[in-house]
Write an enzyme that holds these catalytic residues in place. Sequence first.
Site, PDB file in Angstrom:
ATOM      1  N   ASP A  12       0.726  -1.044   0.229  1.00  0.00           N
ATOM      2  CA  ASP A  12       0.233  -0.085  -0.135  1.00  0.00           C
ATOM      3  C   ASP A  12       0.751   1.102  -0.063  1.00  0.00           C
ATOM      4  O   ASP A  12       1.995   1.060  -0.002  1.00  0.00           O
ATOM      5  CB  ASP A  12      -0.846  -0.230   1.165  1.00  0.00           C
ATOM      6  CG  ASP A  12      -0.166   0.150   2.512  1.00  0.00           C
ATOM      7  OD1 ASP A  12       0.973   0.426   2.771  1.00  0.00           O
ATOM      8  OD2 ASP A  12      -1.122   0.211   3.496  1.00  0.00           O
ATOM      9  N   THR A  71       1.698  -2.383   8.912  1.00  0.00           N
ATOM     10  CA  THR A  71       2.372  -3.492   9.792  1.00  0.00           C
ATOM     11  C   THR A  71       2.435  -4.921   9.193  1.00  0.00           C
ATOM     12  O   THR A  71       3.084  -5.729   9.868  1.00  0.00           O
ATOM     13  CB  THR A  71       1.056  -3.772  11.053  1.00  0.00           C
ATOM     14  OG1 THR A  71      -0.307  -4.197  10.081  1.00  0.00           O
ATOM     15  CG2 THR A  71       0.594  -2.392  11.666  1.00  0.00           C
ATOM     16  N   HIS A 102       9.065 -24.970   7.167  1.00  0.00           N
ATOM     17  CA  HIS A 102       7.750 -25.731   7.830  1.00  0.00           C
ATOM     18  C   HIS A 102       6.713 -25.648   6.989  1.00  0.00           C
ATOM     19  O   HIS A 102       5.819 -26.613   7.156  1.00  0.00           O
ATOM     20  CB  HIS A 102       7.953 -25.607   9.188  1.00  0.00           C
ATOM     21  CG  HIS A 102       9.063 -26.042   9.902  1.00  0.00           C
ATOM     22  ND1 HIS A 102       9.100 -26.280  11.231  1.00  0.00           N
ATOM     23  CD2 HIS A 102      10.424 -26.367   9.524  1.00  0.00           C
ATOM     24  CE1 HIS A 102      10.195 -26.446  11.701  1.00  0.00           C
ATOM     25  NE2 HIS A 102      11.043 -27.024  10.449  1.00  0.00           N
ATOM     26  N   HIS A 137       6.309 -32.116   7.553  1.00  0.00           N
ATOM     27  CA  HIS A 137       5.593 -30.715   7.301  1.00  0.00           C
ATOM     28  C   HIS A 137       4.489 -30.809   6.226  1.00  0.00           C
ATOM     29  O   HIS A 137       3.710 -30.021   6.144  1.00  0.00           O
ATOM     30  CB  HIS A 137       6.735 -29.722   7.047  1.00  0.00           C
ATOM     31  CG  HIS A 137       7.774 -29.821   8.376  1.00  0.00           C
ATOM     32  ND1 HIS A 137       7.341 -29.455   9.656  1.00  0.00           N
ATOM     33  CD2 HIS A 137       9.006 -29.900   8.478  1.00  0.00           C
ATOM     34  CE1 HIS A 137       8.567 -29.359  10.461  1.00  0.00           C
ATOM     35  NE2 HIS A 137       9.511 -29.675   9.750  1.00  0.00           N
TER      36      HIS A 137
END
Length: 149
Positions: A12, A71, A102, A137
């Site tokens: 953004d 964030t 993983h 995994h």
Amino acid sequence: MTANKRIVLSSDHAAIDLRNTIADHITAKGYEAVDIGPTTPESTHYPKHGEAAARKVASGDCALGIILCGTGQGIMMSANRVDGIRCGVCSEAFSARMIREHNNANMLSIGARVVGQDLALHIVDAFLDAEFEGGRHATRVDMMEAIEG
């Protein structure tokens, strides 16, 4: 790393500068940066940028994606709404390595207001240098992929 060395980047408005720095960094490492913007600092909505980048990865056009917002959380949540996407937000290198090894993550999200430039590049390197370990995994990744919304 797969033969497809195309990495889509999007963000953004809050993360344009860091995204450009990352694009230059991965290009210097031999990857093709597919930067889908935005290019101007006007306020924009992270969901459309997360989705657009995720669709490029999900379609196979790009092997991996790196997305950014203030964030890293909102754009990551948006990308994960696209089938086949496994994106994690990371603010340190250990988690970036582990989501590849993983969880077979195919996208990385970074918060431009959370980490500085040097740390962001370290996170990107950890993500790109890691490879999926498979084994137990793979069973877990298969289980995640089988979850219906």
